[in-house]
Design an enzyme around this catalytic site. Structure first.
Site, mmCIF file in Angstrom:
data_model
loop_
_atom_site.group_PDB
_atom_site.id
_atom_site.type_symbol
_atom_site.label_atom_id
_atom_site.label_comp_id
_atom_site.label_asym_id
_atom_site.label_seq_id
_atom_site.Cartn_x
_atom_site.Cartn_y
_atom_site.Cartn_z
ATOM 1 N N TYR A 91 44.023 -1.803 13.132
ATOM 2 C CA TYR A 91 43.086 -2.373 14.097
ATOM 3 C C TYR A 91 42.153 -3.361 13.372
ATOM 4 O O TYR A 91 41.719 -3.102 12.251
ATOM 5 C CB TYR A 91 42.303 -1.229 14.750
ATOM 6 C CG TYR A 91 41.189 -1.691 15.640
ATOM 7 C CD1 TYR A 91 41.438 -2.522 16.729
ATOM 8 C CD2 TYR A 91 39.877 -1.300 15.393
ATOM 9 C CE1 TYR A 91 40.411 -2.959 17.540
ATOM 10 C CE2 TYR A 91 38.843 -1.724 16.205
ATOM 11 C CZ TYR A 91 39.119 -2.558 17.272
ATOM 12 O OH TYR A 91 38.105 -2.985 18.067
ATOM 13 N N ASP A 129 45.157 7.445 12.122
ATOM 14 C CA ASP A 129 44.548 7.018 13.375
ATOM 15 C C ASP A 129 45.590 7.267 14.475
ATOM 16 O O ASP A 129 46.614 6.587 14.545
ATOM 17 C CB ASP A 129 44.174 5.527 13.290
ATOM 18 C CG ASP A 129 43.495 5.018 14.550
ATOM 19 O OD1 ASP A 129 43.758 5.581 15.633
ATOM 20 O OD2 ASP A 129 42.727 4.044 14.467
ATOM 21 N N LYS A 170 40.110 5.205 24.425
ATOM 22 C CA LYS A 170 41.403 4.803 24.987
ATOM 23 C C LYS A 170 41.984 5.931 25.857
ATOM 24 O O LYS A 170 41.356 6.317 26.821
ATOM 25 C CB LYS A 170 42.325 4.380 23.839
ATOM 26 C CG LYS A 170 41.646 3.434 22.821
ATOM 27 C CD LYS A 170 41.329 2.112 23.447
ATOM 28 C CE LYS A 170 40.514 1.109 22.676
ATOM 29 N NZ LYS A 170 39.952 1.351 21.395
ATOM 30 N N ARG A 220 21.396 15.144 17.129
ATOM 31 C CA ARG A 220 22.218 14.444 16.121
ATOM 32 C C ARG A 220 22.931 15.437 15.207
ATOM 33 O O ARG A 220 23.937 15.129 14.593
ATOM 34 C CB ARG A 220 21.346 13.457 15.300
ATOM 35 C CG ARG A 220 22.134 12.710 14.239
ATOM 36 C CD ARG A 220 21.480 11.416 13.770
ATOM 37 N NE ARG A 220 20.071 11.533 13.539
ATOM 38 C CZ ARG A 220 19.513 12.167 12.501
ATOM 39 N NH1 ARG A 220 20.261 12.733 11.582
ATOM 40 N NH2 ARG A 220 18.189 12.233 12.383
HETATM 41 C C1 PLP Z 1 43.898 1.956 16.899
HETATM 42 C C2 PLP Z 1 42.422 1.794 17.041
HETATM 43 N N1 PLP Z 1 41.615 2.454 16.198
HETATM 44 C C3 PLP Z 1 40.263 2.342 16.281
HETATM 45 C C4 PLP Z 1 39.678 1.530 17.239
HETATM 46 C C5 PLP Z 1 38.165 1.427 17.310
HETATM 47 O O1 PLP Z 1 37.701 2.181 18.382
HETATM 48 P P1 PLP Z 1 36.345 1.881 19.199
HETATM 49 O O2 PLP Z 1 36.537 0.579 19.911
HETATM 50 O O3 PLP Z 1 36.248 3.061 20.104
HETATM 51 O O4 PLP Z 1 35.250 1.809 18.214
HETATM 52 C C6 PLP Z 1 40.480 0.837 18.145
HETATM 53 C C7 PLP Z 1 39.880 -0.006 19.181
HETATM 54 O O5 PLP Z 1 40.549 -0.732 19.873
HETATM 55 C C8 PLP Z 1 41.898 0.975 18.039
HETATM 56 O O6 PLP Z 1 42.716 0.315 18.867
#
Ligand code: PLP
Length: 392
Positions: free
Chosen positions: A111, A183, A208, A58
């Site tokens: 998101y 992000d 992704k 960790r």
């Molecule tokens: C733009 C964006 N940020 C963050 C996330 C969150 O990621 P995770 O599903 O890997 O926790 C997503 C998930 O779809 C996303 O599309």
């Protein structure tokens, strides 16, 4: 590896030296929870930071470390950190940066779970937020409050694909001592590197495009040494949303083909966008690479290519959108993106269902909006599937 190596070379070699791992071509997976100490005194020194070495997974793991070095290099950052999901990364960063009573200025249309986290922080810890389009200097200056400590943005915004001018945001934030978090999930460092536009922290849902094969859930964060080391020692260590060594290895493998995959996602998207635009049943197409898009000039300024996601609106509402999706044969209905397979979803009832309707409509997420993540199949086959589902 030579310091001046190009991006494509660094996606393959950065962070791994086979000479120190028995000349194994593929990087090893250190699938271990803990690390042994030769003596009790050696353990004491390691805990005191007087001797280098791993202690417990960790707190750090060699396979995970390779990934952290690689993503830092690709984003042009000093250091990186890996997490067990994109949301673990988002929450570790935000909980590190804010304290109760602070205010976060956020792009309108983030998101859904990031929106959920902002709500949670407001209700439980009195961290306020405002969601705004962030498309003009005047509006941002007006929205900044004395207690604004973070500007949090997605660009392209999920799911409307509007872009935010990174340089404009960072120049305002620098004047006010505010930290800018981006992000970068939709772009990846191959298409956009926010640190080059003076932003402070970049994070990813590595689930992704970075993973790219739909088989891992993960998050990544990059920034300067000081910031990353304090996140590692606080909200990562003590909340504990770490990445497993095997998942880190999958991401190291995924990154090796990132430039090739992104080029193909973008080429396929260009072809599909043009077909969608010509189709009489499509009311509106959203893609930052379209010259008529309000984001086109920003895309030219800060992105290498406009990406692999397209949004469109069909004539009709929810029923028509769902019927269209149900008629697809090859394209899969799923809420991820950035995979080899083309994936389609209905944001109003799926990724953004948690966002209250009024807020959702203000963000431009109406019932006829559909988001498609264009995969790596032949674009002609992707189009053939969409076309047959539109015809019926
Ligand atoms: C733009 C964006 N940020 C963050 C996330 C969150 O990621 P995770 O599903 O890997 O926790 C997503 C998930 O779809 C996303 O599309």
């Amino acid at each position: 590896m030579r310091k001046e190596s190009r991006f494509e070379t660094r996606t393959i070699h950065e962070g791994y030296d086979s000479h120190t791992h028995h000349n194994s071509l593929a990087s090893p997976i250190y699938q271990t929870s803990t690390f042994t100490f030769e003596t009790a005194e050696a353990g004491e020194k390691r805990f005191a930071g007087e001797e280098p070495g791993y202690i417990y997974s960790r707190l750090g793991n060699p396979t995970v470390k390779m990934l952290e070095e690689r993503i830092a290099s690709l984003e042009g950052a000093e250091a990186g950190l890996a997490f067990g999901s994109g949301m673990a990364a988002v929450s570790a960063v935000l909980f590190h940066l804010v304290r109760s009573g602070d205010h976060i200025l956020c792009s309108e249309g983030v998101y859904g779970c990031t929106f959920g986290l902002l709500q949670l922080m407001k209700e439980k810890f009195s961290v306020e937020h405002d969601l705004l389009p962030l498309d003009s200097r005047e509006q941002i200056l007006q929205a900044i409050q004395p207690n604004t400590s973070v500007i949090y943005i997605e660009t392209p915004i999920n799911p409307t694909l509007k872009l935010i001018d990174l340089k404009m945001i960072s120049s305002i934030a620098k004047e006010r001592g505010i930290t800018v978090v981006v992000d970068n999930t939709f772009s990846t460092p191959y298409l956009q590197r926010p640190l080059e536009f003076d932003c402070d922290i970049v994070l990813h849902s590595a689930t992704k495009y970075i993973g790219g094969h739909g088989d891992v859930v993960a998050g990544l964060v990059v920034g300067d040494h000081e910031m990353i080391s304090s996140i590692a020692k606080s909200t990562q260590k003590d909340i504990g949303g770490i990445l497993s060594p095997f998942d880190a290895w999958l991401l190291l493998r995924g990154l090796k083909t990132l430039p090739l995959r992104m080029d193909r996602h973008c080429e396929n998207s260009q072809s599909i966008v043009h077909k969608l635009k010509e189709h009489p049943k499509i009311k509106k197409v959203m893609y930052p690479g379209l010259e008529e898009s309000p984001s086109y000039s920003i895309a030219k300024k800060q992105m290498k290519k406009p990406g692999g996601l397209i949004c469109f609106e069909l004539e009709g509402g929810k029923a028509e959108a769902q019927a269209f999706m149900n008629r697809l044969e090859m394209i899969k209905i799923a809420v991820s993106l950035g995979d080899a397979e083309t994936l389609i979803q209905h944001p109003a009832t799926m990724t953004h269902a948690v966002v209250p309707e009024e807020e959702r409509v203000r963000m431009g997420i109406n019932d006829s909006l559909i988001r498609i993540s264009i995969g790596l199949e032949a674009w002609e086959d992707i189009w053939a599937d969409i076309e047959q589902a539109l015809e019926m």
